[in-house]
Write a protein that holds these residues in place. Structure first.
Motif, mmCIF file in Angstrom:
data_model
loop_
_atom_site.group_PDB
_atom_site.id
_atom_site.type_symbol
_atom_site.label_atom_id
_atom_site.label_comp_id
_atom_site.label_asym_id
_atom_site.label_seq_id
_atom_site.Cartn_x
_atom_site.Cartn_y
_atom_site.Cartn_z
ATOM 1 N N LEU A 11 0.825 -1.208 0.000
ATOM 2 C CA LEU A 11 0.000 0.000 0.000
ATOM 3 C C LEU A 11 0.861 1.261 0.000
ATOM 4 N N ALA A 12 1.984 1.230 0.711
ATOM 5 C CA ALA A 12 2.900 2.374 0.685
ATOM 6 C C ALA A 12 3.489 2.562 -0.706
ATOM 7 N N MET A 13 3.766 1.453 -1.392
ATOM 8 C CA MET A 13 4.289 1.525 -2.750
ATOM 9 C C MET A 13 3.266 2.155 -3.686
ATOM 10 N N VAL A 14 2.021 1.737 -3.574
ATOM 11 C CA VAL A 14 0.970 2.296 -4.436
ATOM 12 C C VAL A 14 0.763 3.781 -4.142
ATOM 13 N N ALA A 15 0.710 4.135 -2.860
ATOM 14 C CA ALA A 15 0.496 5.537 -2.499
ATOM 15 C C ALA A 15 1.640 6.414 -2.988
ATOM 16 N N GLY B 57 3.759 10.269 -6.959
ATOM 17 C CA GLY B 57 4.783 10.632 -7.928
ATOM 18 C C GLY B 57 4.215 10.919 -9.302
ATOM 19 N N LEU B 58 3.212 10.133 -9.717
ATOM 20 C CA LEU B 58 2.622 10.346 -11.030
ATOM 21 C C LEU B 58 1.726 11.581 -11.064
ATOM 22 N N VAL B 59 0.936 11.769 -10.016
ATOM 23 C CA VAL B 59 -0.006 12.890 -10.003
ATOM 24 C C VAL B 59 0.712 14.218 -9.823
ATOM 25 N N ARG B 60 1.656 14.260 -8.902
ATOM 26 C CA ARG B 60 2.376 15.516 -8.640
ATOM 27 C C ARG B 60 3.587 15.716 -9.538
ATOM 28 N N ARG B 61 3.877 14.729 -10.352
ATOM 29 C CA ARG B 61 5.018 14.759 -11.276
ATOM 30 C C ARG B 61 6.336 14.979 -10.533
ATOM 31 N N ARG B 62 6.499 14.197 -9.472
ATOM 32 C CA ARG B 62 7.712 14.240 -8.661
ATOM 33 C C ARG B 62 8.399 12.872 -8.749
ATOM 34 N N PRO B 63 9.555 12.784 -9.393
ATOM 35 C CA PRO B 63 10.223 11.496 -9.534
ATOM 36 C C PRO B 63 10.730 10.926 -8.213
ATOM 37 N N GLY B 64 10.948 11.767 -7.217
ATOM 38 C CA GLY B 64 11.404 11.283 -5.920
ATOM 39 C C GLY B 64 10.424 10.308 -5.295
ATOM 40 N N TRP B 65 9.138 10.556 -5.462
ATOM 41 C CA TRP B 65 8.131 9.641 -4.930
ATOM 42 C C TRP B 65 8.184 8.287 -5.631
ATOM 43 N N LEU B 66 8.513 8.281 -6.906
ATOM 44 C CA LEU B 66 8.632 7.015 -7.626
ATOM 45 C C LEU B 66 9.850 6.228 -7.150
ATOM 46 N N PHE B 67 10.908 6.922 -6.765
ATOM 47 C CA PHE B 67 12.077 6.233 -6.216
ATOM 48 C C PHE B 67 11.763 5.668 -4.828
ATOM 49 N N VAL B 68 10.974 6.393 -4.038
ATOM 50 C CA VAL B 68 10.525 5.875 -2.737
ATOM 51 C C VAL B 68 9.641 4.647 -2.948
ATOM 52 N N ALA B 69 8.789 4.698 -3.964
ATOM 53 C CA ALA B 69 7.939 3.550 -4.273
ATOM 54 C C ALA B 69 8.777 2.342 -4.672
ATOM 55 N N ALA B 70 9.877 2.566 -5.376
ATOM 56 C CA ALA B 70 10.759 1.455 -5.752
ATOM 57 C C ALA B 70 11.383 0.810 -4.521
ATOM 58 N N ILE B 71 11.739 1.615 -3.536
ATOM 59 C CA ILE B 71 12.294 1.060 -2.298
ATOM 60 C C ILE B 71 11.219 0.281 -1.550
ATOM 61 N N CYS B 72 10.004 0.806 -1.501
ATOM 62 C CA CYS B 72 8.905 0.101 -0.834
ATOM 63 C C CYS B 72 8.530 -1.187 -1.566
ATOM 64 N N ALA B 73 8.816 -1.253 -2.862
ATOM 65 C CA ALA B 73 8.445 -2.418 -3.664
ATOM 66 C C ALA B 73 9.396 -3.592 -3.477
ATOM 67 N N LEU B 74 10.537 -3.383 -2.872
ATOM 68 C CA LEU B 74 11.520 -4.456 -2.754
ATOM 69 C C LEU B 74 10.975 -5.663 -1.990
ATOM 70 N N GLY B 75 10.309 -5.450 -0.882
ATOM 71 C CA GLY B 75 9.793 -6.562 -0.083
ATOM 72 C C GLY B 75 8.699 -7.351 -0.790
ATOM 73 N N PRO B 76 7.618 -6.696 -1.223
ATOM 74 C CA PRO B 76 6.569 -7.451 -1.910
ATOM 75 C C PRO B 76 7.043 -8.101 -3.206
ATOM 76 N N CYS B 77 7.911 -7.441 -3.941
ATOM 77 C CA CYS B 77 8.398 -8.029 -5.197
ATOM 78 C C CYS B 77 9.339 -9.198 -4.928
ATOM 79 N N TYR B 78 10.072 -9.139 -3.840
ATOM 80 C CA TYR B 78 10.912 -10.271 -3.458
ATOM 81 C C TYR B 78 10.048 -11.486 -3.139
ATOM 82 N N TYR B 79 8.894 -11.261 -2.547
ATOM 83 C CA TYR B 79 7.964 -12.358 -2.263
ATOM 84 C C TYR B 79 7.461 -12.991 -3.551
ATOM 85 N N LEU B 80 7.199 -12.192 -4.578
ATOM 86 C CA LEU B 80 6.696 -12.711 -5.848
ATOM 87 C C LEU B 80 7.719 -13.573 -6.580
#
Length: 109
Positions: free
Chosen positions: A20-24, A29-52
Motif C-alpha cells: 500500500l505504501a508503494m501504491v500511495a 509521484g505520477l499525479v504531482r510529477r515528482r520522480p522522488g516519490w517514484l524512487f521511494v515507491a521502488a524502495i517500498c516495492a523491494l519486499g513485496p516483489c521479493y515475495y513474488l
C-alpha cells in the motif's frame, strides 16, 4: 492473542503495508510529477516483489521487474515523459493486485 513484533515487522516490510505504501508513493509521484516519490515507491516495492520471486514464472518476472520499472518511471519523469512513466508503472499495479488477491484468499479460510 499476544502481540507479535516479528509478524508486524514482516507485514510492514513485505506485506500489505509495504504494498500500500508503494501504491500511495507511486500515485503521488505520477499525479504531482515528482520522480522522488517514484524512487521511494521502488524502495517500498523491494519486499513485496521479493515475495513474488518465489511463485510462478510470470509472477516472478513481475517481481524481478517491479522495482526496476518504478526506477525507470522515475527517470522518465525526470526527463518529462509522464506518459512513459504511467505505462511503466502499470505492470507494478498488476503485481500489487495479484498480491492483494492472494492475501484475500489466504485470509478467507
Amino acid at each position: 492473542m499476544p502481540f507479535d513484533l516479528h509478524a508486524v515487522t514482516v507485514q510492514l516490510t513485505a506485506g500489505i503495508g509495504a504494498a500500500l505504501a508503494m501504491v500511495a508513493a507511486s500515485v503521488l509521484g505520477l499525479v504531482r510529477r515528482r520522480p522522488g516519490w517514484l524512487f521511494v515507491a521502488a524502495i517500498c516495492a523491494l519486499g513485496p516483489c521479493y515475495y513474488l520471486l518465489g511463485l510462478s514464472a510470470v509472477l516472478a518476472t513481475l517481481g524481478a521487474l517491479g522495482p526496476l520499472l518504478l526506477v525507470g518511471a522515475g527517470v522518465a519523469m525526470q526527463r518529462g515523459r509522464t506518459d512513459l512513466a504511467a505505462v511503466a508503472v502499470a505492470p507494478v499495479y498488476l503485481a500489487v493486485l495479484v498480491l492483494l488477491l492472494m492475501y484475500g484468499m489466504a485470509t478467507a479460510y
